[in-house]
Design a protein around this motif. Structure first.
Motif, short mmCIF file in Angstrom:
data_model
loop_
_atom_site.label_atom_id
_atom_site.label_comp_id
_atom_site.label_asym_id
_atom_site.label_seq_id
_atom_site.Cartn_x
_atom_site.Cartn_y
_atom_site.Cartn_z
N PRO A 52 0.79 -1.23 0.00
CA PRO A 52 0.00 0.00 0.00
C PRO A 52 0.82 1.28 0.00
O PRO A 52 0.27 2.36 -0.26
CB PRO A 52 -0.83 -0.12 1.29
CG PRO A 52 -0.05 -1.04 2.16
CD PRO A 52 0.63 -2.01 1.23
N ILE A 53 2.11 1.22 0.27
CA ILE A 53 2.92 2.45 0.29
C ILE A 53 4.01 2.45 -0.78
O ILE A 53 4.76 3.42 -0.89
CB ILE A 53 3.54 2.68 1.67
CG1 ILE A 53 4.50 1.55 2.04
CG2 ILE A 53 2.47 2.87 2.73
CD1 ILE A 53 5.25 1.79 3.33
N ALA A 54 4.09 1.40 -1.57
CA ALA A 54 5.12 1.32 -2.61
C ALA A 54 4.68 2.11 -3.84
O ALA A 54 3.59 1.89 -4.38
CB ALA A 54 5.40 -0.13 -2.98
N SER A 55 5.52 3.02 -4.30
CA SER A 55 5.21 3.84 -5.49
C SER A 55 5.59 3.10 -6.76
O SER A 55 6.53 2.31 -6.79
CB SER A 55 5.97 5.17 -5.42
OG SER A 55 5.64 5.89 -4.27
N ASN A 56 4.82 3.39 -7.82
CA ASN A 56 5.09 2.84 -9.14
C ASN A 56 4.63 3.87 -10.17
O ASN A 56 3.56 3.76 -10.77
CB ASN A 56 4.34 1.51 -9.33
CG ASN A 56 4.79 0.78 -10.58
OD1 ASN A 56 5.65 1.26 -11.32
ND2 ASN A 56 4.20 -0.38 -10.83
N VAL A 57 5.45 4.91 -10.33
CA VAL A 57 5.05 6.10 -11.10
C VAL A 57 4.62 5.79 -12.54
O VAL A 57 3.71 6.43 -13.06
CB VAL A 57 6.20 7.14 -11.09
CG1 VAL A 57 5.83 8.36 -11.93
CG2 VAL A 57 6.51 7.56 -9.65
N PRO A 58 5.20 4.82 -13.23
CA PRO A 58 4.76 4.57 -14.62
C PRO A 58 3.28 4.21 -14.75
O PRO A 58 2.70 4.38 -15.83
CB PRO A 58 5.66 3.41 -15.06
CG PRO A 58 6.90 3.56 -14.24
CD PRO A 58 6.42 4.05 -12.91
N ILE A 59 2.67 3.71 -13.70
CA ILE A 59 1.24 3.36 -13.79
C ILE A 59 0.38 4.32 -12.97
O ILE A 59 -0.72 3.98 -12.55
CB ILE A 59 0.99 1.91 -13.32
CG1 ILE A 59 1.41 1.73 -11.86
CG2 ILE A 59 1.71 0.92 -14.22
CD1 ILE A 59 0.98 0.40 -11.26
N ALA A 60 0.86 5.53 -12.75
CA ALA A 60 0.14 6.50 -11.93
C ALA A 60 -1.17 6.93 -12.61
O ALA A 60 -1.26 7.02 -13.84
CB ALA A 60 1.01 7.73 -11.69
N LEU A 61 -2.19 7.16 -11.79
CA LEU A 61 -3.48 7.71 -12.21
C LEU A 61 -4.18 6.84 -13.25
O LEU A 61 -4.86 7.35 -14.15
CB LEU A 61 -3.31 9.14 -12.75
CG LEU A 61 -2.77 10.16 -11.74
CD1 LEU A 61 -2.56 11.50 -12.41
CD2 LEU A 61 -3.70 10.29 -10.56
N GLN A 62 -4.03 5.53 -13.12
CA GLN A 62 -4.77 4.63 -14.00
C GLN A 62 -6.17 4.39 -13.45
O GLN A 62 -6.35 4.23 -12.23
CB GLN A 62 -4.03 3.30 -14.14
CG GLN A 62 -2.78 3.37 -14.99
CD GLN A 62 -2.22 1.99 -15.28
OE1 GLN A 62 -2.72 0.98 -14.79
NE2 GLN A 62 -1.17 1.94 -16.10
N PRO A 63 -7.20 4.36 -14.31
CA PRO A 63 -8.57 4.11 -13.84
C PRO A 63 -8.73 2.66 -13.40
O PRO A 63 -7.83 1.82 -13.62
CB PRO A 63 -9.42 4.42 -15.07
CG PRO A 63 -8.51 4.17 -16.23
CD PRO A 63 -7.14 4.57 -15.77
N ARG A 234 -0.01 11.17 9.21
CA ARG A 234 0.85 11.73 8.18
C ARG A 234 1.02 10.76 7.00
O ARG A 234 1.06 9.55 7.18
CB ARG A 234 2.24 12.03 8.76
CG ARG A 234 2.22 13.08 9.87
CD ARG A 234 3.61 13.29 10.43
NE ARG A 234 3.62 14.28 11.50
CZ ARG A 234 4.72 14.62 12.18
NH1 ARG A 234 5.86 14.04 11.89
NH2 ARG A 234 4.65 15.54 13.13
N ALA A 235 1.13 11.33 5.81
CA ALA A 235 1.44 10.54 4.62
C ALA A 235 2.87 10.00 4.76
O ALA A 235 3.71 10.61 5.44
CB ALA A 235 1.31 11.41 3.38
#
Length: 290
Positions: A52-63, A234-235
């Motif tokens: 739940p806290i791991a980022s994966n910017v290439p798939i950001a804001l996918q519906p 906090r985030a």
């Protein structure tokens, strides 16, 4: 007491719970929803499909899709995983805060209603002063002063819930303190402490069950509201209020899932606890067991 008598008593309580749930479908649905929420809170680390806290910017804001049922946020984190993980934190804050305020408020209000006199008047004035403040603003001030840590959010939420239990317990005990069964307990040699804790308070618990359930929902809203305005958790910690606040920036761009799914989880949880109150009263009230 024999094991047979204990078994019959447990069976009677079980049949009464089944009867209440069958006679009130709304309570049954609310109880099922609360059970699901507790299950998710307990086993959320095993249920989340992604970190739940791991980022994966290439798939950001996918519906929403088959891979990510609730879509991804601005950092590519799976929203469903964050919602499931946030369930444990939000319920932990709510249950801890309500437990503290209920225990302290019931004891303080119970003794005020039983003893009366100057103690009752002074505590009553304190409660009046506390309730004169907008309670959410008071919680904001406390968290801002103490620091936005989870334990401080719990303390602030417990404090603003405290007046409800003090007033409720005081009124219920004041009505019952001269009842025949209370006089009988005193005549048997029970101390005033024992009369309040073992005789009076257990008899006012069913009447307070509705307030407990309502306060659970309100405590969740309070924690989410504090996080929404930046005074809560906090985030990047997963929390419903934070998720709604982060997603609100993208509403105008059509990224509706960022707010819709965390907001829906928050709404359904509060609704579930609100609907559960009447059923808890019927289950706990011994006068309903016929």
């Amino acid at each position: 007491m024999s094991e047979a008598v204990l078994g019959q008593r447990r069976g009677g309580i079980g049949r009464h719970i089944v009867y209440v749930l069958r006679s009130n479908p709304v309570t049954a649905v609310a109880a099922a929803g609360a059970s699901v929420l507790l299950f998710i809170a307990l086993f959320s680390p095993l249920l989340v499909p992604y970190d739940p806290i791991a980022s994966n910017v290439p798939i950001a804001l996918q519906p929403p899709s088959a891979a990510h049922w609730a879509g991804t946020d601005q950092l590519g984190r799976d929203i469903l995983s964050r919602i499931l993980a946030a369930t444990r934190l939000d319920l932990a804050i709510a249950f801890s805060a309500v437990s503290l305020s209920f225990a302290a408020g019931a004891v303080i209000g119970g003794f005020c209603g039983y003893v009366g006199g100057s103690l009752d008047r002074w505590v009553g004035r304190f409660v009046d002063v506390l309730m004169a403040f907008p309670l959410f603003v008071l919680a904001m001030a406390m968290v801002a002063a103490l620091g936005n840590r989870v334990e401080n959010i719990i303390i602030a939420t417990a404090v603003i819930n405290l007046p409800f239990y003090i007033r409720f317990a005081r009124a219920e005990v004041n009505v019952r303190r001269n009842a025949g069964w209370v006089e009988a307990a005193r005549a048997c040699g029970d101390s005033h402490l024992s009369v309040v804790l073992r005789v009076l308070l257990p008899n006012v618990l069913p009447a307070m069950a509705v307030q407990i359930s309502l306060n659970l929902g309100w405590a969740i809203l309070n924690a989410a509201g504090l996080s929404f305005i930046g005074l809560g958790v906090r985030a990047p910690t997963p929390e419903w209020g934070i998720m709604v606040a982060e997603g609100a920036r993208f509403i105008t761009t059509g990224k509706w899932w960022l707010v819709a799914f965390p907001g829906l989880a928050l709404m359904l949880t509060v609704l579930c606890f609100n609907l559960l109150g009447d059923g808890l009263r019927d289950i706990l009230d011994p006068r309903m067991r016929t």
